[in-house]
Write a protein that holds these residues in place. Structure first.
Motif, short mmCIF file in Angstrom:
data_model
loop_
_atom_site.label_atom_id
_atom_site.label_comp_id
_atom_site.label_asym_id
_atom_site.label_seq_id
_atom_site.Cartn_x
_atom_site.Cartn_y
_atom_site.Cartn_z
N LYS A 164 0.85 -1.18 0.00
CA LYS A 164 0.00 0.00 0.00
C LYS A 164 0.89 1.23 0.00
CE LYS A 164 -3.67 -2.56 0.36
NZ LYS A 164 -4.61 -2.73 -0.79
N ASN A 179 -4.22 2.48 -2.51
CA ASN A 179 -3.74 1.42 -3.39
C ASN A 179 -2.85 2.03 -4.47
OD1 ASN A 179 -5.15 -0.83 -2.25
ND2 ASN A 179 -7.04 -0.08 -3.20
N SER A 227 0.49 -3.10 -7.92
CA SER A 227 -0.52 -3.57 -6.96
C SER A 227 -0.32 -5.02 -6.55
CB SER A 227 -1.93 -3.38 -7.53
OG SER A 227 -2.07 -4.10 -8.75
#
Length: 261
Positions: A138, A149, A156
């Motif tokens: 994060k 995000n 990610s």
């Protein structure tokens, strides 16, 4: 990876870390000093977490010289990535590691906060768990103290354990001058310039609670870091209003106070 298909084993392994750091999707990682990786003390316990640990370590340190098939090489390559990530989480909380990540932070290489009131403040990678394969990475904004995000899909999927849950806080402990002023601005919903009733009432109540707490901290000599919106005369007036009322009663919401009365 395709650039090294025609290379010999020695030529391939001599470029492994450079190739890893320059690969698309690995922009969050910094280069780990070779002497740090070579010190077995820094790798304590990782042999139980990484498959083909010794082969992976040899690959990361440019010493892999094993004749194996493509399937085995792919497995070692995957383990080498995982090993580098776990070592990376330990390295970035060292003096050298913090300095290298600081340079990336100053260049906003981790992205900028999407919150409008933060004015594109740089972000820092962080984890919600120190255990690998639990939560992806994060991004933390020190201005609004919230997490987001990654904007790009290629980031990610990075394991959050490769950065750890403490790195972003340690950075500002070591470099306190870089800690930004906390964002106190908030969006107020309006219709043709007028505050939306329910939201406006909530904001007024929250503001009153905030002002009361600021007065209490002010009396105790605690610096809140917020912009001063009241003066000492107003504070004295409030003392008169609340004279004879217990502290618990003064902290209650308007509805709660009515029920007690």
């Amino acid at each position: 990876m395709d650039d090294y298909v025609s290379e010999t084993d020695s030529e391939y392994t001599s470029y492994w870390r450079d190739w890893f750091l320059s690969s698309r999707g690995n922009e969050y990682f910094c280069e780990i000093d070779e002497e740090y990786i070579m010190d077995r003390f820094n790798l304590t316990g990782l042999n139980t977490e990484v498959q083909y640990y010794q082969h992976a370590l040899d690959l990361v340190t440019d010493a892999f010289d094993v004749d194996c098939d493509d399937k085995m090489r792919d497995a070692v390559e995957k383990s080498a990535r995982h090993l580098y990530g776990l070592v990376h989480a330990r390295y970035i909380v060292t003096t050298r590691g913090l300095a290298r990540m600081l340079e990336k932070y100053k260049k906003a290489e981790f992205g900028k906060c999407p919150r409008v009131a933060c004015n594109s403040h740089p972000l820092l990678p962080m984890a919600l768990s120190d255990v690998s394969n639990v939560k992806p990475v994060k991004l933390y904004c020190a201005k609004c103290e919230d997490i987001y995000n990654p904007k790009s899909a290629r980031h990610s999927g990075i394991d959050g354990a490769y950065f750890g849950t403490s790195f972003h806080n340690i950075l500002f402990q070591v470099y306190p001058a870089l800690a930004p002023t906390k964002s106190t601005d908030r969006y107020v919903p309006r219709v043709y310039g007028f505050k939306v009733h329910s939201s406006a009432a909530l904001v007024r109540w929250q503001t009153a609670q905030q002002e009361d707490m600021r007065r209490r901290l002010h009396r105790m000599g605690v610096d809140t870091g917020f912009r001063d919106g009241f003066n000492e005369e107003e504070e004295e007036d409030e003392d008169v209003i609340f004279e004879g009322v217990s502290d618990d009663r003064a902290l209650m919401a308007p509805g709660d106070a009515a029920q007690v009365g």
